[in-house]
Motif scaffolding. Structure first.
Motif, mmCIF file in Angstrom:
data_model
loop_
_atom_site.group_PDB
_atom_site.id
_atom_site.type_symbol
_atom_site.label_atom_id
_atom_site.label_comp_id
_atom_site.label_asym_id
_atom_site.label_seq_id
_atom_site.Cartn_x
_atom_site.Cartn_y
_atom_site.Cartn_z
ATOM 1 N N TYR A 32 0.665 -1.244 0.115
ATOM 2 C CA TYR A 32 -0.068 0.064 -0.223
ATOM 3 C C TYR A 32 0.878 1.452 0.030
ATOM 4 N N ALA A 33 2.143 1.210 -0.126
ATOM 5 C CA ALA A 33 3.009 2.424 -0.366
ATOM 6 C C ALA A 33 3.046 2.787 -1.598
ATOM 7 N N TYR A 34 2.868 4.201 -1.923
ATOM 8 C CA TYR A 34 2.890 4.776 -3.224
ATOM 9 C C TYR A 34 4.357 4.760 -3.544
ATOM 10 N N GLU A 35 4.645 4.677 -4.863
ATOM 11 C CA GLU A 35 6.063 4.576 -5.587
ATOM 12 C C GLU A 35 6.781 6.018 -5.182
ATOM 13 N N LYS A 36 5.849 7.154 -5.611
ATOM 14 C CA LYS A 36 6.369 8.534 -5.188
ATOM 15 C C LYS A 36 6.982 8.783 -3.776
ATOM 16 N N GLU A 37 6.169 8.062 -2.854
ATOM 17 C CA GLU A 37 6.470 8.222 -1.458
ATOM 18 C C GLU A 37 7.719 7.332 -1.073
ATOM 19 N N ILE A 38 7.827 6.233 -1.648
ATOM 20 C CA ILE A 38 8.967 5.533 -1.760
ATOM 21 C C ILE A 38 10.302 6.108 -1.990
ATOM 22 N N VAL A 39 10.332 6.841 -3.088
ATOM 23 C CA VAL A 39 11.270 7.804 -3.824
ATOM 24 C C VAL A 39 11.514 9.027 -2.808
ATOM 25 N N LEU A 40 10.524 9.695 -2.234
ATOM 26 C CA LEU A 40 10.765 10.671 -1.187
ATOM 27 C C LEU A 40 11.364 10.089 0.050
ATOM 28 N N TYR A 41 11.073 8.888 0.497
ATOM 29 C CA TYR A 41 11.784 8.424 1.889
ATOM 30 C C TYR A 41 13.067 8.278 1.584
ATOM 31 N N ALA A 42 13.425 7.430 0.301
ATOM 32 C CA ALA A 42 14.738 7.311 0.026
ATOM 33 C C ALA A 42 15.713 8.560 -0.247
#
Length: 343
Positions: free
Chosen positions: A212-222
């Protein structure tokens, strides 16, 4: 005027969450992102204390964030898991060799054991060699099938209890759309499952904590965590069918951000009409891997490569499985049809 964090109302917001639209500071975003993944893990009961879990590591953003978050949550909430990294070397010069260097750095950064299995050692072929024979039209089929089985074989070598992959919400939604467009009811039914476990030899349960994690938020987190990951796309993937589903999904997301979760929920709630014949899962007669046919897809693809008939595993050629198992020669007409490759 600076926007304050909508959560703590103390620090300055540095981002607006693509998933919820909330303006958050870095610390609050990290906490929200990690807590949502923790809730996903707990609510789905993905792990049991004492299990050995292999994290599929490619060096990309998804697997790097997954490894980081799993280590953080395992320590924060005492999951009691024994984590390790498992990577697959497909043999793609200028791509996978570079990304594996990132994985090796991740191993040192997160202090997790690392196991690398390669197509060459498992199948006797590299993706570079496969592409030379099959061209750039169906190469992703070979890679996807081989990589899935390679992960299972690597997990069996390590004697792990579960495999953990970095599939995110965008990936799952794309898969739902692809299966709808292909009319693949069997895959459509199981593609939204957060945890998959199959009976049969070599069937190791898999789970998707980032479902349920959006790709855009994964990029922001990284990005804000300054994680070390490899961001180059595979050199052989521009023609992949998934790309069309991805483009369509991004267009939907730009109009309505909730579209990604909506598509996933649609896939989760779909039901199959009574009387529809579904594939019966068994085991491959040659290698023992799970399969709904006499031969698993991997063995058929490998047979085609070894016989110089690259199209043998592309499309429906189930009637030829008996000949393959019996090591019989194909007719001249059958060979001619299977040798034809569209470059």
């Amino acid at each position: 005027m600076p926007v304050q964090c909508s959560n703590c109302v103390q620090r300055r917001a540095v981002l607006k969450r693509p998933k919820t639209g909330h303006s958050l500071c870095k610390d609050c975003f990290f906490w929200a992102f990690e807590e949502e993944i923790h809730q996903t893990i707990v609510s789905a009961g993905l792990f049991n204390r004492g299990e050995t879990v292999a994290i599929g590591a490619s060096g990309g953003k998804d697997s790097t964030v997954l490894a980081h978050v799993m280590k953080v949550l395992n320590e924060r909430y005492g999951y009691g898991l024994d984590l390790l990294l498992l990577s697959v070397d497909e043999g793609i010069t200028g791509y996978r060799d570079d990304s594996l260097e990132t994985v090796k750095r991740n191993q040192q950064q997160y202090e997790l054991p690392l196991k690398i299995v390669s197509y060459e050692e498992l199948y006797g072929w590299t993706m570079d060699a496969i592409v030379k024979q099959v061209g750039l039209k169906n190469n992703c089929t070979f890679c996807g099938v081989f990589r899935r089985q390679a992960l299972d074989r690597g997990a069996m070598m390590l004697k792990v209890d579960r495999i953990c992959t970095g599939h995110n919400a965008d990936d799952v939604a794309e898969t739902v759309l692809m299966n709808v467009l292909r009319g693949d009811i069997a895959r459509l039914r199981r593609c939204t499952s957060i945890s998959t476990a199959s009976d049969g030899e070599g069937a190791i349960p898999r789970c998707k904590p980032l479902k349920y994690a959006y790709e855009k938020e994964i990029v922001l987190y990284a990005y804000f965590k300054k994680l070390d990951y490899f961001s180059t796309e595979c050199i052989y993937s521009p023609n992949a069918y998934r790309g069309h589903a991805r483009t369509f999904l991004k267009d939907l997301e730009s109009i309505r951000p909730s579209s990604i979760i909506d598509v996933i929920h649609s896939g989760e709630t779909l039901s199959i009409k009574e009387g529809v014949k579904m594939p019966v899962q068994g085991t491959c007669s040659r290698c023992g891997y799970i399969s709904s046919q006499a031969l698993c897809k991997s063995c058929v693809l490998l047979e085609g490569l070894n016989r110089g008939l690259p199209k043998l595993g592309i499309g429906k050629h189930h009637r030829l499985h008996g000949k393959i198992l019996a090591q019989e020669s194909l007719t001249e007409q059958e060979e001619k049809k299977l040798k034809a490759v569209d470059f």
